[in-house]
Design an enzyme around this catalytic site. Structure first.
Site, mmCIF file in Angstrom:
data_model
loop_
_atom_site.group_PDB
_atom_site.id
_atom_site.type_symbol
_atom_site.label_atom_id
_atom_site.label_comp_id
_atom_site.label_asym_id
_atom_site.label_seq_id
_atom_site.Cartn_x
_atom_site.Cartn_y
_atom_site.Cartn_z
ATOM 1 N N LYS A 3 -1.465 -15.100 -10.734
ATOM 2 C CA LYS A 3 -2.745 -14.388 -10.659
ATOM 3 C C LYS A 3 -3.927 -15.346 -10.850
ATOM 4 C CE LYS A 3 -1.066 -10.342 -9.768
ATOM 5 N NZ LYS A 3 -1.333 -9.712 -8.470
ATOM 6 N N VAL A 54 6.091 -10.036 2.020
ATOM 7 C CA VAL A 54 4.899 -10.890 2.131
ATOM 8 C C VAL A 54 5.170 -12.359 1.792
ATOM 9 C CG1 VAL A 54 3.197 -9.043 1.759
ATOM 10 C CG2 VAL A 54 4.056 -10.361 -0.209
ATOM 11 N N ARG A 75 2.495 2.528 -2.432
ATOM 12 C CA ARG A 75 2.381 3.285 -3.697
ATOM 13 C C ARG A 75 1.405 2.568 -4.633
ATOM 14 N NH1 ARG A 75 6.260 0.864 -7.579
ATOM 15 N NH2 ARG A 75 7.466 -0.714 -6.470
ATOM 16 N N SER A 111 -5.486 -10.400 -11.763
ATOM 17 C CA SER A 111 -5.208 -9.632 -12.979
ATOM 18 C C SER A 111 -5.955 -10.276 -14.133
ATOM 19 C CB SER A 111 -3.711 -9.660 -13.297
ATOM 20 O OG SER A 111 -3.489 -9.181 -14.605
ATOM 21 N N ALA A 117 0.815 -1.226 0.000
ATOM 22 C CA ALA A 117 0.000 0.000 0.000
ATOM 23 C C ALA A 117 0.844 1.270 0.000
ATOM 24 C CB ALA A 117 -0.958 0.000 1.188
ATOM 25 N N TYR A 174 3.762 -14.697 -13.907
ATOM 26 C CA TYR A 174 2.791 -13.709 -13.386
ATOM 27 C C TYR A 174 1.353 -14.213 -13.587
ATOM 28 C CZ TYR A 174 0.520 -9.124 -12.796
ATOM 29 O OH TYR A 174 -0.280 -8.077 -12.391
#
Ligand code: NAP
Length: 245
Positions: free
Chosen positions: A157, A62, A13, A140, A11, A153
């Site tokens: 997702k 994370v 940016r 995504s 969070a 990626y």
């Protein structure tokens, strides 16, 4: 009424910062969990303070199981509870599969997918005790459609979708909802990195003909954590200008 408390990863940016500010305007206290030193998130933390809510910064990777446990426990000590979890932290390491090495795969899956697991795993015991929780994970459009050069990626997702639906089924009886938001191409540092040629090719795929704004994603998250969405769980809300349909 006492403020709700939201833990939002990544969070500092981009999309995560906009989600944090949008929820703060709705009287939600914010725990920002991010990777860089707090100074990198100074603008966001200042804006959260100006919104008049309690906001604290927690530095954490994370993808680190034990570090995320320690951070979640600390947040509950500091705020007393966690009502909302937004799994937003994510990275890309784009390469064609022929050139993608094990480290590219492990890093992206570790942060984007295991990061969500870590947070869900550590936050939900607290939510279960309160018999209340709202979880939103940022997937995504690429996780739904696939994309050449983004196998790691896209897999991460798509994994978020399976994780979300499973958590929704496991924890619905405890009044915990789990949903995903699948952004299309949104104006952030992530898409600034694209060449003009790549952007022009992208516009052709978007019926609404433009990139989305971070605000578009933040409003979707705001809805999913609101009482208006109390009967919605296990969905993937596409916010993509019509790219995937
Ligand atoms: P961004 O501007 O690159 O921001 C990503 C955030 O995640 C940063 O705050 C970053 O921290 C944090 N982060 C990265 N690795 C981390 C780690 N190991 N532990 C904790 N935090 C970490 O990206 P964005 O465009 O806002 O994207 C936000 C989310 O939306 C991502 O999950 C992304 O995949 C998804 N998304 C974005 C788009 C798009 O078009 N932009 C489209 C679809 C989905 P630092 O600042 O410390 O690096």
């Amino acid at each position: 009424m006492e403020n709700r408390v939201a833990l939002i990863t990544g969070a500092g940016r981009g999309i995560g910062a906009k989600i944090a500010l949008t929820l703060a305007q709705d009287n939600t206290d914010i725990a920002v969990v991010d990777y860089s030193d707090e100074s990198a998130a100074k603008d966001t933390m200042d804006a959260l303070a100006a919104a008049g809510v309690t906001a604290r910064y927690y530095r954490c990777d994370v993808s680190d199981f034990s570090a995320t446990k320690a951070v979640v426990d600390q947040i509950v000590k500091d705020f007393g509870k966690i009502d909302i979890l937004v799994n937003n932290a994510g990275i890309t390491a784009d390469k064609l599969i022929m050139r993608m090495d094990e480290a590219d795969w492990d890093r992206v899956l570790g942060i984007n997918l295991k990061g969500c697991f870590n947070m869900v795993k550590h936050v939900t015991p607290y939510m279960m005790r309160k018999r209340y929780g709202r979880i939103v994970s940022i997937s995504s459009v690429v996780g739904l459609m696939g994309n050449a050069g983004q196998a790691n990626y896209a897999a991460s997702k798509a994994g978020i979708v399976g994780l979300t639906k499973s958590v929704a089924k496991e924890l619905g009886s405890r009044n915990i909802t789990a949903n995903a938001v699948a952004p299309g191409f949104i104006k952030t540092a992530m898409t600034d990195a694209l060449t003009e040629e790549q952007k022009q090719a992208m516009y052709k795929l978007i019926p609404l003909g433009a990139l989305g704004e971070t605000e578009d994603i933040a409003q979707a998250v705001k809805f999913l954590v609101s009482d208006a969405a109390r009967y919605i769980t296990g969905v993937v809300l596409r916010v993509d200008g019509g790219m995937d349909m």
